[in-house]
Design a protein around this motif. Structure first.
Motif, short mmCIF file in Angstrom:
data_model
loop_
_atom_site.label_atom_id
_atom_site.label_comp_id
_atom_site.label_asym_id
_atom_site.label_seq_id
_atom_site.Cartn_x
_atom_site.Cartn_y
_atom_site.Cartn_z
N LYS B 41 33.75 32.96 41.22
CA LYS B 41 33.80 34.24 42.18
C LYS B 41 34.71 35.13 42.04
O LYS B 41 34.73 36.43 41.81
CB LYS B 41 33.35 33.61 43.70
CG LYS B 41 32.25 32.76 43.73
CD LYS B 41 32.14 32.18 45.35
CE LYS B 41 33.21 31.50 45.83
NZ LYS B 41 33.28 30.09 45.36
N SER B 42 35.93 34.54 42.48
CA SER B 42 37.23 35.28 42.37
C SER B 42 37.39 35.91 40.92
O SER B 42 37.86 37.19 40.95
CB SER B 42 38.15 34.57 42.69
OG SER B 42 38.08 33.88 44.13
N THR B 43 37.07 35.35 39.95
CA THR B 43 37.30 35.74 38.67
C THR B 43 36.51 36.88 38.37
O THR B 43 37.04 37.84 38.05
CB THR B 43 37.04 34.39 37.65
OG1 THR B 43 37.94 33.45 38.13
CG2 THR B 43 37.33 35.11 36.24
N LEU B 160 35.61 41.65 49.64
CA LEU B 160 36.28 40.99 50.52
C LEU B 160 36.26 39.53 50.04
O LEU B 160 35.09 38.81 50.20
CB LEU B 160 36.00 41.10 52.00
CG LEU B 160 35.89 42.19 52.72
CD1 LEU B 160 34.51 43.01 52.73
CD2 LEU B 160 36.44 42.31 54.06
N ASP B 161 37.22 38.82 49.70
CA ASP B 161 37.22 37.66 49.03
C ASP B 161 37.71 36.44 50.21
O ASP B 161 38.87 36.27 50.55
CB ASP B 161 38.29 37.46 47.78
CG ASP B 161 38.03 36.14 46.99
OD1 ASP B 161 37.25 35.29 47.32
OD2 ASP B 161 38.91 36.11 45.97
N GLU B 162 36.55 35.67 50.63
CA GLU B 162 36.79 34.74 51.75
C GLU B 162 37.60 35.28 52.96
O GLU B 162 38.65 34.79 53.21
CB GLU B 162 37.40 33.32 51.16
CG GLU B 162 36.64 32.87 49.93
CD GLU B 162 37.04 31.60 49.33
OE1 GLU B 162 37.58 30.68 50.46
OE2 GLU B 162 36.69 31.25 48.40
N PRO B 163 37.15 36.32 53.31
CA PRO B 163 37.98 37.05 54.57
C PRO B 163 37.92 36.32 55.79
O PRO B 163 38.82 36.42 56.73
CB PRO B 163 37.45 38.47 54.63
CG PRO B 163 35.81 38.18 54.41
CD PRO B 163 35.80 37.06 53.38
MG LIG Z 1 38.30 32.17 44.94
#
Ligand SMILES: [Mg+2]
Ligand SMILES: Nc1ncnc2c1ncn2[C@@H]1O[C@H](COP(=O)(O)OP(=O)(O)OP(=O)(O)O)[C@@H](O)[C@H]1O
Lengths: 330, 487
Positions: B41-43, B160-163
């Protein structure tokens, strides 16, 4: 106020100047996240080369220019080996500190104790006539006046301009600065070389203005670079506090000179004393960070505990968070 | 802005982090992205924001193919990302954080920017003072600050990455309200998370990732079991609430007072029994950390006494506590718990007790392989710790704990972990409770606190509640206390 006191105070202002340039130069470099440990060697080498060039080509200006270039080149070596080759900044800086010093003694040997050029004093009209202030601050050579401006410019640049904010950013958290569009590596090169240039200027400031001449090992410059590094820490990476540290060190040196003529304390002690004293101050400033100090404080009764911990917090400084840490984009 | 991914591939060495990703996010929606730890996901988000370059594939913004080669490019094109750990500058002032990296003349117009911050804060009902230092803000406020900054820069896509991993329930409500408002104004929001209920509550569509691949797109109405199945390829059971609390008190705190330069806690009395789990709830910075550090001997109380198994430990140092069987897992895994640059094997060598001078490489590697198997760490004995994904770093940290501990102190033990890993980690910890190990932990996830604790302490602005029985309390009741109501 008597003449002797005024001369001493003026001496402090003057003696602080090269240390001030070197420390604030290092301040720029370290704010960007690099440590240039070569300061001690750089100052000696640029003092020698500045003096020799000024004498040979008969130009004080070229003497200063060469000093700055020497500093920039040494800093560029530190930057290249740590940013590009990813070698230890501390190791390379330390080696350069020794190498440059010995190189200076070797190359400068033929010019030892030769008469050369020096910057003469230029009292500033009107200002120099103000009682007390005039003789202490405005009866000096041009480098001293330049130092006043320099402190203010360095401070305003670092904390008030857009570029200064980015400079803080790359030393504090390069990944975040990168996300905001900084070319971290290029900027680190730039500020390391800029810092080196300022450190390099300190050399000719000694040999052409403050401690005029070149006397090889007897020039008395060895050790000052290490103090400049300590003052950067003492000053908490803030040019105003760094300048204060430089004046403090200048004061200690002057005190030595004064005591030399008025007491019979051995000269060796007086010459060496400012160094441990400066390191002692450094300890005092940072002792609040130690765990055992926290523990001792916690064991104290309420009143002194609160007062002491307030004082320690006020003195305490913290380095740029990424000082000495290499940066990779991915 | 409409975003379209076409055949995106990204490799890290042998890891295929994004495997032929194709999907489209329409303008003005809140797009959810779900997936287990290490799903990629983050990638993908970092490819979209120019941190990484895709190995192949294309990105279209409003149907135009674009090349995004740096984060700055992304912001210029209107894409901004809020990272899980906000990418800001803690020792600097809020206003300087805002200005850092902006374009313009040498001297920024501070007055104007100050006004802008105040106006934007009011619009979204945030309380952010331009003159305060970022390090004095809570994680939630730092997120708000980043969101304000990105909006101020004029982004049209907000990622928003795991906010929600570091913020309280109240702050979460505020965040969600803000996101809904922004989406209604036409902004595209991408919301990356592990937490199913949040995604279900907020998102108008969801993409699910597993092992680098997009396994499917889902529209409402959502079915939680289906999500779980898509994420893990199997269903995941929440363990029953089990307790191993005995009636034997092991640790006794008597009139403990703690203080640092901004907080004072007074007269804490508590008995911790063998096998008991105690959860610490409260806004970040309300004193939980001081309390944990006191229990490890890292911080000396200014008053009161600590008894461990009948021995007076007041004023003793960390090594003494360690010898007595106390272990501490701090929140900042990479800064305080693990050593970046060292391999898994080296970590195990350091954490075991040794009596001989030279390290036995062979047995160290064997031990490491055993633990990797036992803890399902995705990595090899030679993997450097920072190359592992967040979930696997946490597993490694737990695998390093020695056997025979009396007290384990943990900060946010499952922060950033997917549900499966979180459940698994807690089952491992509860096993230790059977052997009379006690656990004290902090978490910003109240469900986790209620699920796994026997008793709960709530911290609020220097106050510490009496122990609350986890069986009889509710998320609402705790939420009130955390917010300062009902004391
Ligand atoms: Mg991640
Ligand atoms: N910089 C990197 N170098 C090497 N491998 C990486 C790097 N970044 C990510 N990976 C690997 O790529 C895979 C996907 O990682 P990514 O961070 O995208 O996962 P994620 O879905 O965001 O997981 P999490 O929920 O744990 O944040 C993982 O296996 C991870 O180990």
């Amino acid at each position: 106020m008597d003449v002797a006191t005024l001369t001493t105070l003026a001496g402090i202002v003057e003696y602080a100047v090269p240390v001030l340039f070197a420390s604030i130069g290092e301040n720029f470099t370290e704010k960007a996240g690099l440590i240039n440990l070569s300061v001690n060697g750089t100052i000696i080498l640029s003092a020698m080369s500045g003096f020799v060039v000024a004498m040979t080509v008969d130009s004080i200006f070229l003497g200063f220019l060469v000093g700055a270039v020497v500093g920039a080149i040494v800093a560029a070596i530190v930057a290249f080996s740590s940013i590009t080759l990813k070698q230890s900044q501390v190791a390379i800086g330390f080696v350069l500190a020794l190498l440059c010093r010995d190189l200076a003694y070797f190359l400068g040997a033929p010019y030892t104790n030769k008469p050369g050029l020096f910057l003469s004093k230029v009292p500033i009209p009107v200002l120099a006539d103000i009682p007390f202030i005039g003789p202490v601050f405005f009866n000096h050579s041009l480098v001293v006046y330049a130092s006043y401006l320099f402190i203010i410019i360095a401070y305003v640049f670092m904390f008030k301009t857009r570029s200064g904010l980015m400079l803080q950013g790359i030393g504090e958290r390069p990944s975040a600065a990168f996300a905001r569009g900084a070319n971290v590596k290029a900027l680190r090169y730039f500020y390391t070389i800029l810092g080196g240039l300022l450190i390099g200027l300190a050399g000719p400031m000694y040999s052409l203005a403050v401690k005029i001449g070149w006397a090889g090992q007897l020039s008395g410059l060895d050790g000052i670079g290490w103090i400049a590094l300590a003052i950067t820490i003492f000053g908490g990476w803030n040019p105003l506090r760094v300048a204060f540290g430089a004046y403090l060190f200048g004061g200690l040196q002057q005190l030595g000179i004064t005591l030399q003529s008025t007491t019979n304390i051995p000269i060796q002690i007086l010459q060496a004393a400012p160094f441990p004293l400066m390191i002692f101050t450094l300890l005092l400033v940072n002792v609040g960070r130690a765990e055992w100090v926290d523990r001792e404080l916690a064991a104290m009764p309420e009143k002194p505990r609160i007062v002491l911990s307030k004082i320690l917090r006020a003195l305490r400084t913290s380095p740029p968070a990424s000082l000495g840490v290499p940066f990779e984009n991915e | 802005m409409k975003i379209s991914f076409q055949h995106i591939n990204k490799w890290f060495g042998k890891v295929h982090a994004n495997n032929d990703i194709n999907f489209t996010i329409p303008s003005g929606t809140i797009q959810g992205i779900l997936g287990e730890n290490g799903a990629g996901k983050s990638t993908l988000m970092k490819v979209l924001t120019g941190f990484y370059q895709a190995d192949s594939g294309e990105i279209f913004l409003d149907d135009k193919a674009v090349t995004i080669s740096s984060p700055e490019d992304a912001v210029m094109m209107g894409i901004g990302m809020l990272h899980q750990d906000p990418l800001d500058f803690p020792p600097m002032k809020v206003i300087d954080n805002f200005l850092l990296g902006t374009r313009g003349g040498l001297f920024p117009n501070r007055k104007q920017v100050e006004k802008d911050i105040t106006r934007l804060s009011q619009e979204f009902d945030f309380q952010i003072n331009p003159d305060s230092f970022v390090e004095t803000l809570t994680v939630g406020e730092r997120q708000q600050l980043e969101i304000l900054r990105l909006l101020w820069l004029g982004v049209k896509v907000l990622i928003l990455d795991e906010p929600t991993t570091g913020i309280s329930a109240n702050q979460k409500e505020k965040l969600f309200a803000t996101l809904l408002k922004l989406a209604s104004q036409g902004l595209t929001v991408i919301f990356v998370s592990h937490k199913l209920e949040e995604v279900e509550q907020l998102c108008s569509r969801v993409a699910v990732f597993r092992q680098g691949q997009l396994v499917g797109e889902v529209m409402p109405p959502y079915d939680t079991d289906q999500f779980v199945y898509m994420m893990f390829g199997k269903s995941v059971e929440v363990a029953d609430k089990s307790t191993f609390r005995s009636e034997v008190p092991y640790i006794k705190l008597e009139n403990i007072s703690l203080e640092d330069y901004r907080l004072r806690l007074r007269d804490i009395n508590l008995e911790i029994n063998c096998g008991e789990v105690i959860g610490l709830a409260g806004m970040e910075g309300s004193g939980q950390r001081l309390f944990l550090r006191m229990l490890t001997g890292l911080m000396r109380p200014v008053g009161g006494s600590i008894l461990y198994g009948g021995h007076n430990f007041t004023g003793r140092t960390y090594p003494v506590f360690q010898k007595a069987g106390v272990a501490y897992l701090p929140a900042a895994r990479l800064e305080e718990g693990l050593i970046p640059g060292m391999t898994l094997t080296e970590h195990f060598i350091l954490s075991e007790e040794h009596h001989e001078l030279f390290v036995n490489q062979k047995s160290a590697i064997d031990l490491t392989e055993d633990r990797i198997r036992e803890f399902y760490i995705k990595g090899t004995p030679a993997s450097q710790i920072e190359q592992l994904s967040g979930g696997n770093q946490q597993r490694a940290l737990l695998a390093l704990l020695r056997n025979k501990l009396r007290l384990i102190l943990m900060e946010h033990p499952t922060r950033g972990l997917d549900i499966e890993s979180a459940i698994w980690i807690w089952s491992k910890m509860k096993e230790r409770c059977k052997d009379c190990t006690s656990i004290v932990f902090t978490s910003s996830d109240l469900d986790e606190i209620i699920q796994y604790s026997d008793r709960i302490l709530v911290f609020f602005g220097g106050l510490v509640s009496k122990p609350i029985d986890a069986d009889t309390t509710t998320v609402d009741e705790l939420g009130q206390l955390i917010g300062g109501k009902g004391w």
